[in-house]
Write a protein that holds these residues in place. Sequence first.
Motif, mmCIF file in Angstrom:
data_model
loop_
_atom_site.group_PDB
_atom_site.id
_atom_site.type_symbol
_atom_site.label_atom_id
_atom_site.label_comp_id
_atom_site.label_asym_id
_atom_site.label_seq_id
_atom_site.Cartn_x
_atom_site.Cartn_y
_atom_site.Cartn_z
ATOM 1 N N PRO A 295 -0.292 84.649 50.324
ATOM 2 C CA PRO A 295 0.971 83.905 50.352
ATOM 3 C C PRO A 295 2.187 84.807 50.156
ATOM 4 O O PRO A 295 2.190 85.695 49.294
ATOM 5 C CB PRO A 295 0.822 82.930 49.177
ATOM 6 C CG PRO A 295 -0.645 82.767 48.992
ATOM 7 C CD PRO A 295 -1.245 84.086 49.361
ATOM 8 N N VAL B 66 6.386 81.223 44.698
ATOM 9 C CA VAL B 66 5.766 80.228 43.838
ATOM 10 C C VAL B 66 4.279 80.063 44.158
ATOM 11 O O VAL B 66 3.502 79.607 43.335
ATOM 12 C CB VAL B 66 6.516 78.883 43.944
ATOM 13 C CG1 VAL B 66 6.258 78.221 45.281
ATOM 14 C CG2 VAL B 66 6.164 77.968 42.793
ATOM 15 N N GLU B 67 3.888 80.455 45.365
ATOM 16 C CA GLU B 67 2.487 80.335 45.742
ATOM 17 C C GLU B 67 1.669 81.547 45.316
ATOM 18 O O GLU B 67 0.460 81.584 45.526
ATOM 19 C CB GLU B 67 2.382 80.120 47.254
ATOM 20 C CG GLU B 67 2.922 78.767 47.667
ATOM 21 C CD GLU B 67 3.075 78.634 49.169
ATOM 22 O OE1 GLU B 67 2.523 79.475 49.891
ATOM 23 O OE2 GLU B 67 3.759 77.689 49.601
ATOM 24 N N ARG B 68 2.317 82.545 44.758
ATOM 25 C CA ARG B 68 1.577 83.712 44.302
ATOM 26 C C ARG B 68 1.195 83.597 42.827
ATOM 27 O O ARG B 68 0.561 84.487 42.287
ATOM 28 C CB ARG B 68 2.416 84.974 44.510
ATOM 29 C CG ARG B 68 2.556 85.366 45.963
ATOM 30 C CD ARG B 68 3.362 86.627 46.146
ATOM 31 N NE ARG B 68 3.198 87.142 47.509
ATOM 32 C CZ ARG B 68 3.737 88.271 47.942
ATOM 33 N NH1 ARG B 68 4.480 88.999 47.133
ATOM 34 N NH2 ARG B 68 3.538 88.683 49.175
ATOM 35 N N LEU B 69 1.621 82.527 42.174
ATOM 36 C CA LEU B 69 1.359 82.381 40.753
ATOM 37 C C LEU B 69 0.367 81.254 40.524
ATOM 38 O O LEU B 69 0.707 80.094 40.627
ATOM 39 C CB LEU B 69 2.661 82.083 40.003
ATOM 40 C CG LEU B 69 3.651 83.234 39.941
ATOM 41 C CD1 LEU B 69 4.976 82.746 39.388
ATOM 42 C CD2 LEU B 69 3.118 84.369 39.092
ATOM 43 N N GLY B 70 -0.860 81.599 40.252
ATOM 44 C CA GLY B 70 -1.864 80.608 39.895
ATOM 45 C C GLY B 70 -2.551 81.044 38.619
ATOM 46 O O GLY B 70 -2.333 82.145 38.116
ATOM 47 N N SER B 71 -3.398 80.174 38.103
ATOM 48 C CA SER B 71 -4.014 80.478 36.816
ATOM 49 C C SER B 71 -4.904 81.709 36.886
ATOM 50 O O SER B 71 -4.820 82.604 36.042
ATOM 51 C CB SER B 71 -4.827 79.278 36.350
ATOM 52 O OG SER B 71 -5.845 78.982 37.306
ATOM 53 N N SER B 72 -5.754 81.778 37.898
ATOM 54 C CA SER B 72 -6.666 82.906 37.961
ATOM 55 C C SER B 72 -5.919 84.193 38.250
ATOM 56 O O SER B 72 -6.213 85.240 37.674
ATOM 57 C CB SER B 72 -7.731 82.652 39.031
ATOM 58 O OG SER B 72 -7.149 82.283 40.256
ATOM 59 N N THR B 73 -4.924 84.117 39.120
ATOM 60 C CA THR B 73 -4.138 85.314 39.410
ATOM 61 C C THR B 73 -3.390 85.765 38.167
ATOM 62 O O THR B 73 -3.302 86.961 37.873
ATOM 63 C CB THR B 73 -3.142 85.012 40.544
ATOM 64 O OG1 THR B 73 -3.877 84.643 41.699
ATOM 65 C CG2 THR B 73 -2.296 86.226 40.855
ATOM 66 N N THR B 74 -2.864 84.828 37.433
ATOM 67 C CA THR B 74 -2.105 85.163 36.240
ATOM 68 C C THR B 74 -2.991 85.835 35.198
ATOM 69 O O THR B 74 -2.639 86.872 34.627
ATOM 70 C CB THR B 74 -1.487 83.888 35.639
ATOM 71 O OG1 THR B 74 -0.633 83.303 36.607
ATOM 72 C CG2 THR B 74 -0.709 84.215 34.390
ATOM 73 N N LEU B 75 -4.136 85.244 34.977
ATOM 74 C CA LEU B 75 -5.043 85.817 33.989
ATOM 75 C C LEU B 75 -5.440 87.234 34.390
ATOM 76 O O LEU B 75 -5.347 88.165 33.583
ATOM 77 C CB LEU B 75 -6.299 84.969 33.866
ATOM 78 C CG LEU B 75 -7.405 85.647 33.044
ATOM 79 C CD1 LEU B 75 -7.039 85.668 31.576
ATOM 80 C CD2 LEU B 75 -8.745 84.990 33.277
ATOM 81 N N GLU B 76 -5.862 87.392 35.614
ATOM 82 C CA GLU B 76 -6.317 88.708 36.029
ATOM 83 C C GLU B 76 -5.159 89.694 36.061
ATOM 84 O O GLU B 76 -5.360 90.889 35.873
ATOM 85 C CB GLU B 76 -6.983 88.618 37.406
ATOM 86 C CG GLU B 76 -8.274 87.814 37.428
ATOM 87 C CD GLU B 76 -9.392 88.445 36.612
ATOM 88 O OE1 GLU B 76 -9.265 89.613 36.217
ATOM 89 O OE2 GLU B 76 -10.390 87.747 36.354
ATOM 90 N N GLN C 276 -3.298 76.473 45.198
ATOM 91 C CA GLN C 276 -2.198 76.745 44.274
ATOM 92 C C GLN C 276 -0.942 76.011 44.695
ATOM 93 O O GLN C 276 -0.105 75.665 43.873
ATOM 94 C CB GLN C 276 -1.922 78.244 44.207
ATOM 95 C CG GLN C 276 -2.917 78.973 43.347
ATOM 96 C CD GLN C 276 -2.725 80.467 43.336
ATOM 97 O OE1 GLN C 276 -3.614 81.189 42.948
ATOM 98 N NE2 GLN C 276 -1.573 80.933 43.759
ATOM 99 N N ILE D 73 -3.218 79.344 30.102
ATOM 100 C CA ILE D 73 -4.391 79.934 30.712
ATOM 101 C C ILE D 73 -4.784 81.213 29.983
ATOM 102 O O ILE D 73 -5.958 81.535 29.829
ATOM 103 C CB ILE D 73 -4.156 80.186 32.212
ATOM 104 C CG1 ILE D 73 -5.486 80.164 32.950
ATOM 105 C CG2 ILE D 73 -3.442 81.482 32.500
ATOM 106 C CD1 ILE D 73 -6.113 78.816 33.024
#
Lengths: 467, 575
Positions: B452, B456-466, A175, A191
């Motif tokens: 993390p 800014v490192e806590r926001l990714g696509s999979s994390t956001t979706l879930e 990420q 997404i």
Amino acid sequence: MTTSRRDLLRFAALGAAAGGLSSFQPLRAMNGRSFAPQTNDKLFCIFLRGAMDPLYTIAPTAALDPTYANVRANLLTPVGITNPPIALGANALLSDHWRILANPQGPIANQHARFVMQIGNPLGQKSHFDEWEILERALQPNGFGLSEDGVFARLAKAAGFDPNLPMSTVGPNLQRWFRSPDLIAAHVKSIQEYHLAHEDWLGTTPPIQLLPPTYDAAVHAGMQSHYGQAGPATSPGKEAHAVGKFVLASEAIVNPLPLVPPPHNALQFPFNITERNNLPASEPELPLAYAPGFYMMRQCEEAMHLLETTTCSVVGVDVHGWDTHVNQATQRAALDPWVAKALHSLYLRAAQLSQNGHPTTILVVTEFGRTVIVNGNGGTDHGIGGWMGIFGPTVAGNTLLTHMDPASWVQLGQLAAGPDALPVKTDFRTVFREYFRKRFALNTTQMTAVLPQPPLAGYDAPLGVFV
Amino acid sequence: MPARTIAPGRGACLSVLAAGLMSSAIAQTLPPIVALACVPVSHMGTVDDPEAHHVLNRLTFGPTSDLLAAVKATNGYTQFLQQQLAPGGITENHQLLSIRAQINLPFTGIPWSTGPLVDLDDIRLARLAHATLSHRQLNEVMTEFWENHFNTDFHQLSLWITQKVTGTPPQYINTYYPGTNTQHVQCWMEWTQNEMFRTHALGNFQTLLRELILSPAMMVYLNTAGNACVTGGAQPNENFARELLELYTMGKYHAVTGLANYDQNDIDKVAEILSGWELAKDLVNGYPLVNPQEIASGHCGGAKTLFGGTVLIAAGTAAQQLDELVADLTAHEPVRDFLCRKLVRQFVADAAAVRGGEDDLVSAMKTTWGTQGNLAEVLCILCSSQPFQAATYRWQRVRSPLERVTWNARIWDSKPTTTNNVVDPISFQQPLEDVADMGQALFAYMTPDGFPLASVERLGSSTTLEGVIAGGDIYRSLAPAIRYGFWPWPFSQTPEFYPYVTSVLTTAADQANPTLVAHTILKRLYATDGTPSVDSAAVATALGNNLQPSDLASYGSDLARGIAIAFSFRNATLK
């Protein structure tokens, strides 16, 4: 009435469309730029956290380097094999895992594989941060970052990716490569909408009906056994579906898959895909290595699906379990088969995606090498010279051993008594810059924005990896 | 720019806070009641709703109605901080004690070989329950901070345990403790370490670090167990030494000077200092434990020079050199700088922690740190400082998945299901799954850097979706909080998560008013409904015009849509 999780998502999307949420405005509307991408290329990046030890990936034979064979004999002897010369030839990723090496439709047979040995940061100190913070934050020599955007976020801006779905990543470490405060809003929206449009793919009714019931049940049972959980709605349940779909759907592309038996089957791993009708019922011997493999396959499926079905240009997955200080032999014996399966499947799908107008590259990167000799409790420590694998129709021919001529191998034995680490011959930024320039057509100004620091002089010889 | 007051007054001692009743079940794990040298600055003026949310977002796992009222009272913020910095004086939540007893934590009273087994889900549930229910909220926030800072992975402990096997079946360590279950031992390692963090979370860092180094979970995870200095042969494993310097104490570069804090020679020497330890089989009071034990023959006992000659370690045994190293590290300036900045990142904002952010605050914290790392004092300075209170730093930190779930539970005053006054652990099953789906596998994050911390490192696509999906789960279960009488499940089914909440809209007319419902949801979540990123009109639109009390099905869909929208706002991920 019971409202399901998916119902909520659907409602959320409808509401978002109706409500016109200010926080979800795409970047196009925010800054008025045109976002026509410069190429149709796509990139699938796999980040193996730790080191896929190059001296274990392409191991020299005992005949070539008997000193080295003696130094690392205990690492290079996998389960059930006690003869070091055989082990040296058998227990490396490329020699043992026939899907890559022997499959006539695989990347090597198609001259679409390149392996760069002794790659890394020439000034590195064997740290996890030596290479990747330079990529992620454009770190200066004094340790201060030049950018809050990760390298792929900078690439997205320079190459003009579609801001509605500029990129995607699965896993916490990578990420950082995609991070960008500016792109978060568009990223979140894209997404969400993607998953709403493709909600079945990870659901309990997979659209690709390739799973024999016995296979699906066995995988699922294994997942439940490992995680101690049950139920199709649980994460392991989802993973089981994704794992099976990823492997089998890929193999279906070349149906019937030439099921070439491996030269031997000494390695122990949870589910031997070639024996899908004769799956082991018990939990694997190495639960340590069980989860990372499954996790990797699920991530690969999710990311490749994004690449295939959307305008997404770059995806990445990161996979842990490669910082193998102790018990490297057993850990690699369990992990390597998953990497081989992943690369095989990804290559087949990348090839098809390329035929459909999107030249696709698979880039496998790790952080550093490993020391030559074995440390005080039976493993290896961080080294310097690492390994990088590049696959796909965008790759020019096969080169298995860049900078690794026989003279280099002979030197390995000497390293055991000397600096103890394979030296770096290629700055890792050389490959990234070649890729960005060749496949994404970045000009000098754009390249400076993406990779502000060039490769170190003397370690920047052109490799000619990409067509 | 006018000078700002960074550090509160120092020198006076608070009277020891009255100790409440404590359960004997956890008394041995409680932090001592400390007398603070730091006196928090009395908060000037009234604490309004946004400020109260901010204080509780940072010092706790989420505001509750009671805590919001308490903090808003005169001098309430100061009193709350004082109380929380002395957790031993706070009576613990009896529901939390009930859950601990049901899970048989902390592994006392029953030998492994015959006692009820504890599995990974049990200790995950316990960790979530502590965060959600504990009255010692700041201590729990710091426990979680150290747990993540010194991350270990449950799954990577099993191989070491399994290696002790000579008999069959392989999943039991028959050789040492017949009948002992491997996962149970893994849980013991992880949970005793978590309890250690709970004990020292607000104590001193020197003690915490020594306990950490010799904790079985860390000794196995980063290979201190069995690490040997072999004369004339292999060098000690560098794994823990490297992470000790890079991740746990000082970082590779100094945040102010940009200079490297250490080099490969330092790693080699620290690895030698930490050589000569093994986890030995032992019987202590009848319990088969694995205890750290010195192996003299495996220790490189010579004198060492570290960090460019600034630290000298005398020749000695493994224990002697360990003590000296821990003491020297705790007082080392780069260590104080690194850890104080990480605390600023945790409690204030990412931007405040970097060079040029809130350097004056960091400087005051480093002074208070002293030679032993006085954590309660340092936090007292930090959490009563002006940067901590500054409006510009509100809603700037991204929550971890665990923080998101606990915040949602606490913001709605949720209560776990009880049967005959006994908490039913089923209340935590759905939240636990939500935390995992968002990418935070409790006790099973693989790499030593932990989940993390940088926003800014806590926001990714999979994390956001879930995260959005989890929001749907949470708010579906919390629907009764919005509308009295609404019940989304057939009565015959077991409620999934926190069904017993206080309804905030109690009249049919209010319940049928989309604007009022939207306003109520957003005001409750964010203390405001009018910021650019929190737009009640969008939620009201999503709720639609079908909020008819007689039409539960339609109402359910609209409500679900509206609350999912509310949860999709960016502030839902922020604190």
